[in-house]
Write a protein that holds these residues in place. Structure first.
Motif, PDB file in Angstrom:
ATOM      1  N   GLU A  82      -5.346   1.784  -1.126  1.00  0.00           N
ATOM      2  CA  GLU A  82      -6.700   0.976  -0.281  1.00  0.00           C
ATOM      3  C   GLU A  82      -6.994  -0.418  -1.517  1.00  0.00           C
ATOM      4  O   GLU A  82      -8.838  -0.042  -1.433  1.00  0.00           O
ATOM      5  CB  GLU A  82      -8.032   2.269  -0.176  1.00  0.00           C
ATOM      6  CG  GLU A  82      -9.211   1.619   0.933  1.00  0.00           C
ATOM      7  CD  GLU A  82      -8.803   0.716   1.895  1.00  0.00           C
ATOM      8  OE1 GLU A  82      -7.075   1.041   2.307  1.00  0.00           O
ATOM      9  OE2 GLU A  82      -9.455  -0.339   2.073  1.00  0.00           O
ATOM     10  N   TRP A  83      -6.420  -0.456  -1.930  1.00  0.00           N
ATOM     11  CA  TRP A  83      -6.895  -2.295  -2.084  1.00  0.00           C
ATOM     12  C   TRP A  83      -7.798  -2.165  -3.212  1.00  0.00           C
ATOM     13  O   TRP A  83      -7.661  -1.299  -3.901  1.00  0.00           O
ATOM     14  CB  TRP A  83      -6.981  -3.212  -1.432  1.00  0.00           C
ATOM     15  CG  TRP A  83      -6.202  -3.591  -0.675  1.00  0.00           C
ATOM     16  CD1 TRP A  83      -6.242  -3.204   0.870  1.00  0.00           C
ATOM     17  CD2 TRP A  83      -5.224  -4.085  -0.703  1.00  0.00           C
ATOM     18  NE1 TRP A  83      -5.152  -3.077   2.065  1.00  0.00           N
ATOM     19  CE2 TRP A  83      -4.591  -4.140   0.728  1.00  0.00           C
ATOM     20  CE3 TRP A  83      -4.340  -4.842  -1.542  1.00  0.00           C
ATOM     21  CZ2 TRP A  83      -2.982  -4.735   1.251  1.00  0.00           C
ATOM     22  CZ3 TRP A  83      -3.069  -4.908  -0.554  1.00  0.00           C
ATOM     23  CH2 TRP A  83      -2.280  -5.075   0.445  1.00  0.00           C
ATOM     24  N   GLN A  88       0.965  -0.937   0.362  1.00  0.00           N
ATOM     25  CA  GLN A  88       0.627   0.165   0.332  1.00  0.00           C
ATOM     26  C   GLN A  88       0.657   1.312   0.271  1.00  0.00           C
ATOM     27  O   GLN A  88       0.542   2.479   0.237  1.00  0.00           O
ATOM     28  CB  GLN A  88      -1.229   0.110   1.180  1.00  0.00           C
ATOM     29  CG  GLN A  88      -1.916  -1.066   1.148  1.00  0.00           C
ATOM     30  CD  GLN A  88      -2.454  -0.953   2.626  1.00  0.00           C
ATOM     31  OE1 GLN A  88      -2.863  -1.719   3.486  1.00  0.00           O
ATOM     32  NE2 GLN A  88      -3.779  -0.722   1.820  1.00  0.00           N
ATOM     33  N   HIS A 122       0.870  -9.445   4.549  1.00  0.00           N
ATOM     34  CA  HIS A 122       0.189  -8.399   4.792  1.00  0.00           C
ATOM     35  C   HIS A 122      -0.511  -8.688   2.857  1.00  0.00           C
ATOM     36  O   HIS A 122      -0.592  -7.984   2.538  1.00  0.00           O
ATOM     37  CB  HIS A 122       0.598  -7.288   5.003  1.00  0.00           C
ATOM     38  CG  HIS A 122      -0.992  -5.976   5.044  1.00  0.00           C
ATOM     39  ND1 HIS A 122      -1.007  -5.282   6.275  1.00  0.00           N
ATOM     40  CD2 HIS A 122      -1.839  -5.683   4.941  1.00  0.00           C
ATOM     41  CE1 HIS A 122      -2.057  -5.188   6.554  1.00  0.00           C
ATOM     42  NE2 HIS A 122      -2.227  -5.150   5.183  1.00  0.00           N
TER      43      HIS A 122
HETATM   44  C1  PNW Z   1      -7.753  -3.642   6.391  1.00  0.00           C
HETATM   45  N1  PNW Z   1     -13.381  -5.799   3.924  1.00  0.00           N
HETATM   46  O1  PNW Z   1      -8.074  -4.405   5.110  1.00  0.00           O
HETATM   47  C2  PNW Z   1      -6.665  -3.952   5.788  1.00  0.00           C
HETATM   48  O2  PNW Z   1      -5.022  -4.365   7.149  1.00  0.00           O
HETATM   49  C3  PNW Z   1      -5.631  -2.647   5.023  1.00  0.00           C
HETATM   50  O3  PNW Z   1      -4.198  -2.966   4.786  1.00  0.00           O
HETATM   51  C4  PNW Z   1      -6.999  -2.243   5.162  1.00  0.00           C
HETATM   52  O4  PNW Z   1      -6.242  -1.027   4.137  1.00  0.00           O
HETATM   53  C5  PNW Z   1      -7.945  -1.350   6.608  1.00  0.00           C
HETATM   54  O5  PNW Z   1      -7.872  -2.755   6.759  1.00  0.00           O
HETATM   55  C6  PNW Z   1      -8.666  -0.670   5.201  1.00  0.00           C
HETATM   56  O6  PNW Z   1      -8.984  -1.306   4.631  1.00  0.00           O
HETATM   57  C7  PNW Z   1      -9.357  -4.941   4.843  1.00  0.00           C
HETATM   58  O7  PNW Z   1     -14.110  -5.925   3.703  1.00  0.00           O
HETATM   59  C8  PNW Z   1      -9.946  -4.576   3.772  1.00  0.00           C
HETATM   60  O8  PNW Z   1     -13.980  -6.547   5.433  1.00  0.00           O
HETATM   61  C9  PNW Z   1     -11.799  -4.836   3.373  1.00  0.00           C
HETATM   62  C10 PNW Z   1     -12.343  -5.823   4.583  1.00  0.00           C
HETATM   63  C11 PNW Z   1     -12.155  -5.510   6.048  1.00  0.00           C
HETATM   64  C12 PNW Z   1     -10.185  -5.159   6.468  1.00  0.00           C
END
Ligand code: PNW
Length: 494
Positions: free
Chosen positions: A441-442, A25, A129
């Motif tokens: 953010e993915w 990220q 991660h």
């Molecule tokens: C977490 N969902 O991700 C991660 O650990 C981080 O890398 C990320 O940036 C952060 O939370 C904010 O999103 C998630 O869909 C991504 O439930 C998606 C989910 C949960 C956590």
């Protein structure tokens, strides 16, 4: 109850204040010094997988700017930096043995750790991660049991390089995301739509976790070893309706207990198996569990990292305006729960972030209390909140400053919720804001900003937001200041 007050709240001596990021990220430099593709590099190139087609090629360029970023952490009085190591940087071809190691990749983390220590900041290292080498995925990735052993080998490469300076090791970040969301729902890399693969991936990641804990314990007995899980707080819409209660049980089982039970109780939740069988997945999980696996997975740990964003209220019934907090990507996806067909999340009218995630601080108090009572307290495992934060569409003023009172209030409310748990006797020892920086953010790409420090992705300029200045003061004082403004009379100046 502190969360109902606007008073200043003091945290216990030694409470650890940090901020978190993850390699993919923030690092960028995706082709530098021998790094090769991770599954997230390849996934980001799939049309429709990530909003805007955003990639991690440059991200926050932390690979080249880590000294500046550490200086920023120092200016914010942070005690600790939670970062992750990119497996694809360290073992780019996923090849076995010493020849598979990319020394230049290892050296980067060594420099980062030195820089942190020189600034008196504790390096809190996460080994996985989500960015395993694309080459590993070619042999089935985490759906293949071999990944657990390859992960162990990679972890030992990093341990050998850093153990003289690193004392905190987190094996995995949120295996729910890197299995159910990644191999089951198709939302995260590698974007598979297979519940059997998702269940296998979850089991193999937990096996890898246990193997790494065993190996690191032998080599560094005094180290703080742990794992970070993401949790929900699932409530039935109507607690007196058995159907709603069943809906909440399934979500709790398939997000929370499917990891906490093997990890801390040494067995999978009993109710998981009939649910899976009913969903046509009978025998699937059983087929990947080998004798001795649960003993390995439940090897004692020191820390359970808790990532909390929000809970949810669920039912099988349809309610108007269901909550959907997933990225609106142009790709086929399915539910991240293998056996919760028909379960719906009701919009209970709570305030939301700009990602449509509910803001529910009291859920964090309940979550920490439950974890302490049911799992960690009796086993002397410490709790740390390793992620908590929110995405808002920041609007900088003419000078570039972001006066993000919304994000500041989010942090204020959640820290008060933690203080409530502490007052109830829960052993919480630290907190990491997600995130230090606006970042990738993915599936949302760069469209959602979580940073307490803003990043201009054109110029790479960092600007501390109002929430960042506030958080820096919290870290310095070991206390949340009295709330000002509309909720209370202005606090007296000391
Ligand atoms: C977490 N969902 O991700 C991660 O650990 C981080 O890398 C990320 O940036 C952060 O939370 C904010 O999103 C998630 O869909 C991504 O439930 C998606 C989910 C949960 C956590």
């Amino acid at each position: 109850m502190n969360s109902n007050t606007t008073d200043r709240v003091q945290f216990p001596d030694g409470f650890l204040w940090g901020a978190a990021t993850a390699a993919f990220q923030v690092e960028g430099a995706s082709r530098s010094d021998g790094r090769k593709d991770s599954v997230w590099d390849t996934f980001a190139r799939v049309p429709g997988a990530v909003l805007g087609g955003d990639t991690g090629e440059i991200a926050c360029d932390q690979y080249n700017r880590y000294r500046d970023d550490v200086a920023l952490m120092k200016s914010l009085n942070l005690d600790a930096y939670r970062f992750s190591i990119s497996w694809a940087r360290v073992r780019p071809d996923a090849a076995k043995g010493p020849a598979g190691v990319n020394q230049l990749g290892v050296d980067y983390y060594s420099r980062l750790v030195d820089e942190l220590l020189a600034n008196d900041i504790l390096p809190w290292v996460t080994l996985f991660h989500w960015d395993h080498p694309a080459a590993l995925e070619e042999t089935g990735g985490w759906a293949n049991r071999d990944a657990a052993y390859r992960f162990t080998e990679y972890a030992l490469t990093m341990h050998e390089a850093l153990a003289d300076r690193v004392s905190v090791w987190t094996t995995l970040n949120e295996p729910w995301c890197s299995s159910f969301l990644s191999y089951g729902a198709g939302v995260h890399a590698p974007g598979k739509l297979s519940y059997p693969d998702a269940l296998a991936a979850a089991h193999h990641q937990m096996l890898g976790h246990g193997l790494v804990v065993q190996e690191l314990r032998k080599r560094q007995p005094e180290a703080n070893l742990g794992i970070t899980l993401n949790f929900t707080v699932a409530d039935p819409v109507d607690p007196s309706d058995p159907q709603d209660v069943d809906a909440a049980r399934r979500i709790d089982c398939q997000m929370n207990r499917v990891f906490t039970d093997p990890l801390l109780l040494g067995e999978y939740p009993r109710d998981l198996f009939p649910d899976l069988a009913e969903a046509g997945l009978g025998g699937v999980l059983e087929s990947v569990i080998e004798d001795g696996d649960l003993g390995i997975i439940s090897t004692p740990i020191d820390t359970l990292g808790v990532n909390y964003y929000h809970g949810e209220e669920v039912s099988y019934r349809e309610y108007p305006g269901a909550v959907d907090g997933s990225a609106p990507v142009a790709r086929t996806t399915q539910a991240p729960y293998p056996a919760a067909e028909g379960v719906k999340v009701r919009n209970r009218g709570l305030p939301m972030t700009d990602q449509n995630w509910e803001i529910q601080p009291e859920g964090l108090t309940r979550l920490l209390t439950r974890l302490h009572n049911d799992y960690t307290g009796p086993r002397n495992v410490a709790l740390y909140v390793t992620e908590n934060g929110c995405a808002f569409d920041d609007v900088p003023d003419a000078s570039g400053y972001v006066d993000d009172q919304n994000r500041l209030s989010f942090y204020d409310a959640h820290l008060r919720a933690i203080k409530d748990a502490l007052d109830a006797g829960v052993d919480v020892r630290g907190y990491f804001a997600w995130s230090l920086l606006d970042n990738y953010e993915w599936a949302w790409g760069y469209s959602k900003r979580f940073g307490i420090v803003g990043v201009d992705f054109e110029t790479q300029q960092r600007t501390v937001k109002a929430s960042g200045h506030w958080y820096g003061q919290v870290a310095k004082d070991n206390a949340v200041p009295a709330l000002r403004g509309t909720l209370a009379e202005p606090a007296m100046e000391m």
